[in-house]
Design an enzyme around this catalytic site. Sequence first.
Site, PDB file in Angstrom:
ATOM      1  N   GLU A   1      -3.628   7.510  -3.922  1.00 23.18           N
ATOM      2  CA  GLU A   1      -3.156   6.351  -3.081  1.00 23.18           C
ATOM      3  C   GLU A   1      -3.075   5.049  -4.394  1.00 23.18           C
ATOM      4  OE1 GLU A   1      -6.001   4.825  -0.067  1.00 23.18           O
ATOM      5  OE2 GLU A   1      -6.942   3.888  -1.592  1.00 23.18           O
TER       6      GLU A   1
ATOM      7  N   TYR B   1       0.988  -1.277   0.095  1.00 23.43           N
ATOM      8  CA  TYR B   1       0.049  -0.046  -0.050  1.00 23.43           C
ATOM      9  C   TYR B   1       0.851   1.181   0.051  1.00 23.43           C
ATOM     10  CZ  TYR B   1      -3.091   3.619   1.320  1.00 23.43           C
ATOM     11  OH  TYR B   1      -4.043   4.813   1.201  1.00 23.43           O
TER      12      TYR B   1
END
Length: 382
Positions: A189, A101
């Site tokens: 993101e 992530y």
Amino acid sequence: MKLQEYRSKEILARHGVPVSPGEVASTPAETRAAAERIGGQVVVKAQVLVGGRGKAGGVKLAADPAAAERAAAEIIGLEIKGVTVRTVLVAPAAEIAHEYYLGIVLDRVSRAIIVIASAEGGVEIEETARTNPGAILRLPLHPLIGLQEHNVRRVAFFLGLSAELRRAFGPIMRGLAAAFLDSDADLAEINPLVVTTGGELLALDAKIVLDDSGLYRHPDLEAMRDANEEEPSEIAAREAGINFIKLDGTIGCMVNGAGLAMTTMDLVKLAGGEPANFLDIGGGAKADRVEAAFRIILDDPKVRSILVNIFGGITRGDEVARGIVEARATLQREVPMVVRIVGTNAAEAAHILEAANLITAASLDEAAARAVAAAQVQGPVT
Ligand code: GDP
Ligand code: MN
């Protein structure tokens, strides 16, 4: 404003982040054609502005064009968290060795732009934050200098990347940061950022959320807006220059000023009701904007009463009162209305409202209580 995955990837790619080249399709036949052009195994992904598409059946691998067509037939029309899928992204399938992530977000708590990273990618970061907070790095960036090389190294080491992957990671981290800053984003993101079995880093999913207040500087990004996924009432409000957020209650609120609007919602709750919306008609509102506000509020079938709370400063109370009376004559349905107008020209406003037989209230507590009572008189919404 949230951008769809394929749009977010376009922006990241422009900043040098490696993404697999994909095509957008809105029918199974188009999906099949795209899969033929791409060749080999593809992934078919629902383009909706909600997370967790994978778990909801919105991400499917397909070995060949016929399987891609079948996958699209299942995904298009599927409802994911209340949103119906209309388009899919078709892209070469990656062989995943590991999922990370990587995100950048404007963090209100630390009042800084922070990098968020985790070697436990693929799942929603909120979930990792709950189950294993130690697995997440939150790294504030310098407010003036932004991302520095030592920040990049810190993140790469935290993720446990090999020397080779660390070299490939630099441009990705810098590209993500540049994309975030250049587009005035609140969030950018990549989840997951994967290492493929071939040893390459690749952004497999991307999400960018733009700061609406900065959008006027980016007509190219404004053009990426997906009107399919917005409340029609929120679109109408934006066009009328009204700040509006739809909520789930029964008391429509029309207020001038964001702070006053929030206070009004609090008092509605205190009086035992639930606000149907947040609505700020802004400063200096005239009759036409008041009328637009009523139309937007009443578009919501759940609304049982309307509470108007105006503090006249630049906004003149009599203008708003006149607007209310005029608008009422044109409204598509009638609901009880409780009006409180104080401040500039409040006395004139009161005359106008009384002459029109509108329910008025002197204090905000009283206004909220009356609006809630009026909504209850008509019985609960089924
Ligand atoms: P999200 O669920 O909405 O976040 O959608 P993602 O695009 O992140 O996909 C969810 C999951 O599907 C990923 O974490 C991967 O595990 C898997 N996935 C997505 N794309 C591919 C791909 O190209 N190949 C493989 N093997 N898995 C993929
Ligand atoms: Mn994802």
